[in-house]
Write a protein that holds these residues in place. Sequence first.
Motif, PDB file in Angstrom:
ATOM      1  N   GLY A 225       0.677  -1.221   0.153  1.00 57.57           N
ATOM      2  CA  GLY A 225      -0.030  -0.026   0.118  1.00 57.57           C
ATOM      3  C   GLY A 225       0.849   1.346  -0.090  1.00 57.57           C
ATOM      4  O   GLY A 225       2.074   1.221   0.448  1.00 57.57           O
ATOM      5  N   GLU A 226       0.293   2.434  -0.212  1.00 55.67           N
ATOM      6  CA  GLU A 226       0.770   3.519  -0.371  1.00 55.67           C
ATOM      7  C   GLU A 226       0.030   4.480   0.687  1.00 55.67           C
ATOM      8  O   GLU A 226      -1.131   4.655   0.479  1.00 55.67           O
ATOM      9  CB  GLU A 226       0.825   4.277  -1.607  1.00 55.67           C
ATOM     10  CG  GLU A 226       1.836   3.295  -2.617  1.00 55.67           C
ATOM     11  CD  GLU A 226       1.996   4.163  -3.886  1.00 55.67           C
ATOM     12  OE1 GLU A 226       2.898   3.860  -4.608  1.00 55.67           O
ATOM     13  OE2 GLU A 226       1.120   4.812  -4.198  1.00 55.67           O
ATOM     14  N   PHE A 227       0.635   5.384   1.578  1.00 52.09           N
ATOM     15  CA  PHE A 227       0.081   5.900   2.657  1.00 52.09           C
ATOM     16  C   PHE A 227       0.407   7.513   2.625  1.00 52.09           C
ATOM     17  O   PHE A 227       1.741   7.593   2.810  1.00 52.09           O
ATOM     18  CB  PHE A 227       0.011   5.258   3.994  1.00 52.09           C
ATOM     19  CG  PHE A 227      -0.502   3.779   3.852  1.00 52.09           C
ATOM     20  CD1 PHE A 227      -1.481   3.500   4.310  1.00 52.09           C
ATOM     21  CD2 PHE A 227       0.567   2.960   3.556  1.00 52.09           C
ATOM     22  CE1 PHE A 227      -1.986   2.518   4.444  1.00 52.09           C
ATOM     23  CE2 PHE A 227       0.186   1.572   3.602  1.00 52.09           C
ATOM     24  CZ  PHE A 227      -1.008   1.180   3.962  1.00 52.09           C
ATOM     25  N   TRP A 228      -0.295   8.256   3.104  1.00 56.05           N
ATOM     26  CA  TRP A 228       0.163   9.609   3.899  1.00 56.05           C
ATOM     27  C   TRP A 228      -0.037   9.297   5.225  1.00 56.05           C
ATOM     28  O   TRP A 228      -0.787   8.737   5.940  1.00 56.05           O
ATOM     29  CB  TRP A 228      -0.985  10.941   3.726  1.00 56.05           C
ATOM     30  CG  TRP A 228      -0.900  11.321   2.175  1.00 56.05           C
ATOM     31  CD1 TRP A 228      -1.596  11.295   1.218  1.00 56.05           C
ATOM     32  CD2 TRP A 228       0.401  11.840   1.745  1.00 56.05           C
ATOM     33  NE1 TRP A 228      -1.026  11.941   0.350  1.00 56.05           N
ATOM     34  CE2 TRP A 228       0.037  12.340   0.543  1.00 56.05           C
ATOM     35  CE3 TRP A 228       1.591  12.220   2.383  1.00 56.05           C
ATOM     36  CZ2 TRP A 228       0.923  13.058  -0.269  1.00 56.05           C
ATOM     37  CZ3 TRP A 228       2.576  13.130   1.602  1.00 56.05           C
ATOM     38  CH2 TRP A 228       2.166  13.371   0.273  1.00 56.05           C
ATOM     39  N   ALA A 229       1.177   9.508   6.055  1.00 52.27           N
ATOM     40  CA  ALA A 229       1.266   9.078   7.492  1.00 52.27           C
ATOM     41  C   ALA A 229       2.017  10.099   8.260  1.00 52.27           C
ATOM     42  O   ALA A 229       2.595  11.079   7.780  1.00 52.27           O
ATOM     43  CB  ALA A 229       2.162   7.956   7.586  1.00 52.27           C
ATOM     44  N   LEU A 230       1.582  10.186   9.532  1.00 57.05           N
ATOM     45  CA  LEU A 230       1.958  11.300  10.369  1.00 57.05           C
ATOM     46  C   LEU A 230       2.980  10.475  11.389  1.00 57.05           C
ATOM     47  O   LEU A 230       2.516   9.911  12.168  1.00 57.05           O
ATOM     48  CB  LEU A 230       0.525  11.736  11.123  1.00 57.05           C
ATOM     49  CG  LEU A 230       0.730  13.092  11.886  1.00 57.05           C
ATOM     50  CD1 LEU A 230       1.099  14.123  11.246  1.00 57.05           C
ATOM     51  CD2 LEU A 230      -0.472  13.199  12.569  1.00 57.05           C
ATOM     52  N   TRP A 237       4.879  10.815   2.884  1.00 55.63           N
ATOM     53  CA  TRP A 237       4.550   9.728   2.063  1.00 55.63           C
ATOM     54  C   TRP A 237       5.231   8.476   2.174  1.00 55.63           C
ATOM     55  O   TRP A 237       6.379   8.441   2.205  1.00 55.63           O
ATOM     56  CB  TRP A 237       4.836  10.306   0.585  1.00 55.63           C
ATOM     57  CG  TRP A 237       4.342   9.280  -0.452  1.00 55.63           C
ATOM     58  CD1 TRP A 237       5.228   8.536  -1.068  1.00 55.63           C
ATOM     59  CD2 TRP A 237       3.141   8.848  -1.009  1.00 55.63           C
ATOM     60  NE1 TRP A 237       4.618   7.796  -2.079  1.00 55.63           N
ATOM     61  CE2 TRP A 237       3.278   7.914  -1.979  1.00 55.63           C
ATOM     62  CE3 TRP A 237       1.805   9.384  -0.627  1.00 55.63           C
ATOM     63  CZ2 TRP A 237       2.149   7.539  -2.648  1.00 55.63           C
ATOM     64  CZ3 TRP A 237       0.657   8.945  -1.246  1.00 55.63           C
ATOM     65  CH2 TRP A 237       1.053   7.971  -2.374  1.00 55.63           C
ATOM     66  N   VAL A 238       4.508   7.452   2.544  1.00 58.35           N
ATOM     67  CA  VAL A 238       5.156   6.364   2.902  1.00 58.35           C
ATOM     68  C   VAL A 238       4.636   5.004   1.982  1.00 58.35           C
ATOM     69  O   VAL A 238       3.372   4.972   1.662  1.00 58.35           O
ATOM     70  CB  VAL A 238       4.792   5.803   4.183  1.00 58.35           C
ATOM     71  CG1 VAL A 238       5.243   4.478   4.875  1.00 58.35           C
ATOM     72  CG2 VAL A 238       5.107   6.926   5.388  1.00 58.35           C
ATOM     73  N   GLY A 312       7.196   4.410  13.811  1.00 56.82           N
ATOM     74  CA  GLY A 312       7.074   5.559  14.475  1.00 56.82           C
ATOM     75  C   GLY A 312       5.872   6.491  14.001  1.00 56.82           C
ATOM     76  O   GLY A 312       5.733   7.492  14.487  1.00 56.82           O
ATOM     77  N   TYR A 313       5.170   5.731  12.848  1.00 59.67           N
ATOM     78  CA  TYR A 313       4.050   6.566  12.711  1.00 59.67           C
ATOM     79  C   TYR A 313       2.647   6.259  13.545  1.00 59.67           C
ATOM     80  O   TYR A 313       2.456   5.148  13.943  1.00 59.67           O
ATOM     81  CB  TYR A 313       3.401   6.150  11.051  1.00 59.67           C
ATOM     82  CG  TYR A 313       4.504   6.591  10.127  1.00 59.67           C
ATOM     83  CD1 TYR A 313       4.800   7.769   9.755  1.00 59.67           C
ATOM     84  CD2 TYR A 313       5.386   5.386   9.702  1.00 59.67           C
ATOM     85  CE1 TYR A 313       5.709   8.120   8.754  1.00 59.67           C
ATOM     86  CE2 TYR A 313       6.398   5.598   8.728  1.00 59.67           C
ATOM     87  CZ  TYR A 313       6.540   7.003   8.414  1.00 59.67           C
ATOM     88  OH  TYR A 313       7.685   7.448   7.351  1.00 59.67           O
TER      89      TYR A 313
END
Length: 363
Positions: A225-230, A237-238, A312-313
């Motif tokens: 998958g592709e994610f926006w992560a905090l 972008w991960v 660490g997200y």
Amino acid sequence: MEELAPSSAETTVVAVLTLAGVLAALGLLIALRRRSTIRAGAVVPSRPTWGLTMLSLIGSVLLFIGERTEYVIGHSGSGKATLLTLHGLATPVYWMAYLILGGLLVILTGALLTSPITLRWVAGPPALLIAALLIGLLAALKLKIDRFDRHLAERHLPAAKPTDGIYTDTVVGADARVGWVLGVLGAALLTLTVVLVVAGTSELLVLVAVTAGLTLLSAALPLGGEFWALRDGTVEWVTVPALRIGGTLLLWPVVMAGLATLLLAIPFLPRWHRGIAAFAAALAPGWILLIVGVSIATLEGDAVQNLLRADGYTLAVSHGCAALYLFLFTPFFVVPWVAIRAWRVTRRSALSPAFSGRSSRRR
């Protein structure tokens, strides 16, 4: 969609590049035509090009539909737009450049197919120049959409709340949609048609090499998958590749590399081995569906979520990617066709000099 509307500087750059590219292509066409006329003498009969005609026809239709279809969608209330409407009130320079370059590419490709032997070094180079400009335009638009995507994610993701582990149902960012995908596919098919005509008797080797290269690229797809992560208040972008997840997903790069190897080997294997390799490569849809089937439980489980937590997200939202699906489905549809074609052309030959001559006559 004001955020994607071209600035005055961008309008000038796109207009100048498009005009310069068209003039350069026409100048090159005239120069090569005059040189060809001086040297050509007798006209050489054209060879049948039914397969290439179908490729160019499909590519032309995809370009036409892509210009009229939803091109981008911006989440978090930003709306959606076609290639024309994303300009807002600004001059529709992207749309005009797309129409001019796409139309000229269709015309040059059609001219090539009317007489591929006599015109391949006349219309071929100008067509490749226009194709490069069109693909460059599509790539630039994708980069602009990606910048808009990051801007929306950085604006809205920090305020979202987890709803399932570290995942959130909040939809952020912007996606290139079916219009962009169809435009890329159309440009790629027309470019491939031109390249195969210019390649002449080596067209089969070029087709096999291009397909094998795309298949190898798909081996590195982030199937996790592709994610926006905090993380630490920063939006990133991960991507999660199959190699990080492990398990049955490790079969994906192995199978993709295997399919690419089979394709490259088909023209040079002995007759019976060639048939076996072509049959195995033609089963590409089955291999792909099998990997997806045995890996679906892993993808739907907590493996990806645990990897994100370990990095660490604290918050992540899944994000679609048009380019990902392009590379994912290309082997599914293209590898079987290329494998069967390579086998049919080479089934009575063992070495490239022998089969390349038949390749130029069969369609």
